[in-house]
Design an enzyme around this catalytic site. Sequence first.
Site, mmCIF file in Angstrom:
data_model
loop_
_atom_site.group_PDB
_atom_site.id
_atom_site.type_symbol
_atom_site.label_atom_id
_atom_site.label_comp_id
_atom_site.label_asym_id
_atom_site.label_seq_id
_atom_site.Cartn_x
_atom_site.Cartn_y
_atom_site.Cartn_z
ATOM 1 N N ASP A 66 -47.038 -48.647 11.690
ATOM 2 C CA ASP A 66 -47.153 -47.347 11.022
ATOM 3 C C ASP A 66 -47.354 -47.448 9.523
ATOM 4 O O ASP A 66 -47.761 -46.484 8.874
ATOM 5 C CB ASP A 66 -45.847 -46.561 11.228
ATOM 6 C CG ASP A 66 -45.862 -45.757 12.503
ATOM 7 O OD1 ASP A 66 -46.933 -45.307 12.900
ATOM 8 O OD2 ASP A 66 -44.780 -45.581 13.085
HETATM 9 C C1 BGC Z 1 -41.106 -46.963 9.084
HETATM 10 C C2 BGC Z 1 -41.771 -47.219 10.392
HETATM 11 C C3 BGC Z 1 -41.855 -45.950 11.148
HETATM 12 C C4 BGC Z 1 -42.482 -44.855 10.322
HETATM 13 C C5 BGC Z 1 -42.476 -43.564 11.101
HETATM 14 C C6 BGC Z 1 -41.789 -45.845 8.346
HETATM 15 O O1 BGC Z 1 -41.115 -45.605 7.156
HETATM 16 O O2 BGC Z 1 -41.108 -48.133 8.324
HETATM 17 O O3 BGC Z 1 -41.057 -48.193 11.106
HETATM 18 O O4 BGC Z 1 -42.622 -46.144 12.298
HETATM 19 O O5 BGC Z 1 -41.807 -44.693 9.114
HETATM 20 O O6 BGC Z 1 -42.783 -42.479 10.366
HETATM 21 C C1 NOJ Z 2 -41.280 -47.609 14.607
HETATM 22 C C2 NOJ Z 2 -42.125 -46.598 15.288
HETATM 23 O O1 NOJ Z 2 -41.335 -45.791 16.135
HETATM 24 C C3 NOJ Z 2 -43.219 -47.259 16.098
HETATM 25 O O2 NOJ Z 2 -44.049 -46.282 16.654
HETATM 26 C C4 NOJ Z 2 -43.986 -48.206 15.256
HETATM 27 O O3 NOJ Z 2 -44.925 -48.867 16.087
HETATM 28 C C5 NOJ Z 2 -43.098 -49.203 14.567
HETATM 29 N N1 NOJ Z 2 -42.074 -48.504 13.830
HETATM 30 C C6 NOJ Z 2 -43.840 -50.139 13.633
HETATM 31 O O4 NOJ Z 2 -44.302 -49.475 12.505
#
Ligand code: BGC
Ligand code: NOJ
Length: 811
Positions: free
Chosen positions: A483
């Site tokens: 993400d």
């Molecule tokens: C996090 C990710 C997460 C994303 C969702 C980010 O700040 O690092 O792990 O998937 O937010 O919005």
């Molecule tokens: C957490 C999110 O829930 C997931 O969708 C994503 O793939 C991972 N973070 C990595 O960014």
Amino acid sequence: MKFGYFDDQHKEYVITTPKTPLPWINYLGNREFFSLISNTCGGYTFYRDARLLRLTRYRYNDVPCDTNGKYFYIKDGDCIWNPGWQPTKTDLDFYECCHGLGYSRFTGKKKNLQASVLFFVPLEDNCELQWLHLKNDGDAPKTFSLFSYVEWCLWNADDDMKNFQRNLSIGEVEIEDSVIYHKTEYRERRDHFAFYGVNAPIDGFDTSRDAFLGAYRGNDHPQVVEKGACSNSVASGWSPIACHQIDLTLAPGQEKSLIFVLGYAENPLAEKWSAPDIINKKPAKEILAKYQTDAQVEQALSALAAYWEDLLSKYHVTSSNEKVDRMVNIWNQYQCMVTFNMSRSASYYESGIGRGMGFRDSCQDLLGFVHLIPERARERILDIAATQFIDGSAYHQYQPLTKKGNSDIGSGFNDDPLWLIAGTDAYIRETGDFSILDEAVPFDNDVSLAAPLMEHLHRSFDYIVNHKGPHGLPLIGRADWNDCLNLNCFSAHPGESFQTFGPSEGPVAESVFIAAMFVKYGNAYAKLCRLTGNTSEATRAEKEVAKIYDVILKDGWDGKWFLRAYDAHGQKVGSHECEEGQIYIETQGFCPLAGVGVKEGLAKEALDSVKERLDTKYGIVLLQPAYTRYHLELGEITSYPPGYKENAGIFCHNNPWVSISETVIGRGDRAFEIYQKTCPAYVEEFSEIHRTEPYVYSQMIAGRDAAFFGEAKNSWLTGTAAWTFVNISQHILGLLPTHEGLSVDPCIPHDFGDFELTRKFREGTYHIQVRNPKQVEKGVVSLRVDGQEIAGNVIPYVRGKKEYQVEVTLG
Ligand code: BGC
Ligand code: NOJ
């Protein structure tokens, strides 16, 4: 250092001190009514949706932490204490919290009084039962008072913590006999209310928080409890609570049990309009009537135990490794159920008001859940598919209550469409139920746009085909699985949040990860087409997959590992040419897993590079070297301090991808080593470093660049649960459901020893014995089914056949 122990016989984790490094929680509830409960009785309850229908209030980010929950206070002379230690924190003579499958039991002892309270949500009803046992262990009679306590949430948890000018005037309650009804918002368009009752006469009650606590006090020393007498307050506005007072005297050795029921009820809207302000208590009373006696509660508890016994019997291993057996047979599958239910909505790290059901998250959760209750997986797939857009892209999240896509977040994560194929394919391999592909499913929840699920998969596939960049690799859009890899962020304005600025998709930034996914799930799609007789579509799909495969080898290989992406300027991401972030885990994990580069020998090279550059004693970090400064062209990933989260943290979710890839190339020792490093049953030994619950996976463990290397965060709601279960059950122990039948191909450490598996697959139960006389890591030399030698690895599926005796020899 440990703070408890596993009791495998009872399938419990027993916590022996309330002072765990962080709150260690459990989940109660199976389908619609849920509670989060910590080892000191903190937590909250909701019905279906932690944001929109929250029954009790919790304060995230509070100090001291975790001090709102469902509490019992005991006032024994001058001594006031709680069986779960919080919130009074009175030292106890004995404390124990047992988190089990769908229940938690707390036992506290003080001054010869023992109080044990068991919390669980029965299978059939929308309520939480709190079954309290009190025992006088002394040799003199004991007279004391018991006070229950819950603080109501005004339903919409988001509003509840923001909209005080309204909230402080809307609270309404009603008290009848021993039941406190919470009816805030009922008078307007709502049709629901909550209740909290006990199966005994009460000596007093309070429903106003201010009256109960007293001015300027916290729930660590409520005025009413100190005085030993409720004030019978009837809340009007402000903060409604529910407290029952029961005065008791127990002779030496005498025991007393009480049953508290916290529930949710609805009145049909039509009925409600005839008397808009008056709740019809009938549905609540029906529930209360079901839990009046110990026998009734015992029965509900046995039904819950039987439910779990049955679910866990679907996959069972007996090996000489107690930790593997414990994780596979109990905790990993349990966490898969919780992630299936919650997606990423409500935990101690997800506030229940932010992310709801994630499109990619829920599709992946299915991978570890589908064997447990395939019917629920089926429903979920159809719900998720209904949030897809007509062009194959998808809302990134949706709210569990409304099932409508979240337009604040929108779409644009270009990996999302392919996860729908992943989830559907897993479901069909598990069940053989191709009829799901014919189900009419709306696009963007618009029924006038409904099309068969197969058409949704077609559009998922074509979304990737139609969104490629200069190298012929898939465009990344706002991000892919990672993400935080926001490669289209080049027009940032200071102060704006990461994912809202800039166009969501430029014509250039490409993802090698999505390419690998396309190979895996594009092939799965092609196979579904072939099996449903659409040969021309299958052939077209295979050709598209072959094209991308070639592009990965040509433009996605960096010399010693797979490249991660190309940014919006066409620069490489995850290459030895980069200054930081030279190698990323995702493509090293997913390419070999998808079969990319295996026959060319690249997979092995990539996995060796992982070992050399990304491995640590606590797991494999996401990238190296960590980003030490913000890179505008890479986005949020570089906003994290080195070693945390996506910036070189140990992101547990993609560790199993690497482990699975190791099984693809036959290295069982290494696959298991990776499995073991993040595995809770192993990590338990150093809980003081790891800090989160030792019975479940956390999303992230701080990497070696971080100040607190080895410290975990974000426990429970992570795709790690599903992927690890896929890894250990399908790849290491090696029972993979295929369209043709169950495939057996273990890839284990050479000294793992012989083992037995029981697997319920479609209508059959498979009793499988695996022998490894030559101590190899992989390679089935003999497969006998009911005494007959079978060629290959797949036990052919026979419709209606109930029992299979399988003997497997590795060599
Ligand atoms: C996090 C990710 C997460 C994303 C969702 C980010 O700040 O690092 O792990 O998937 O937010 O919005
Ligand atoms: C957490 C999110 O829930 C997931 O969708 C994503 O793939 C991972 N973070 C990595 O960014």
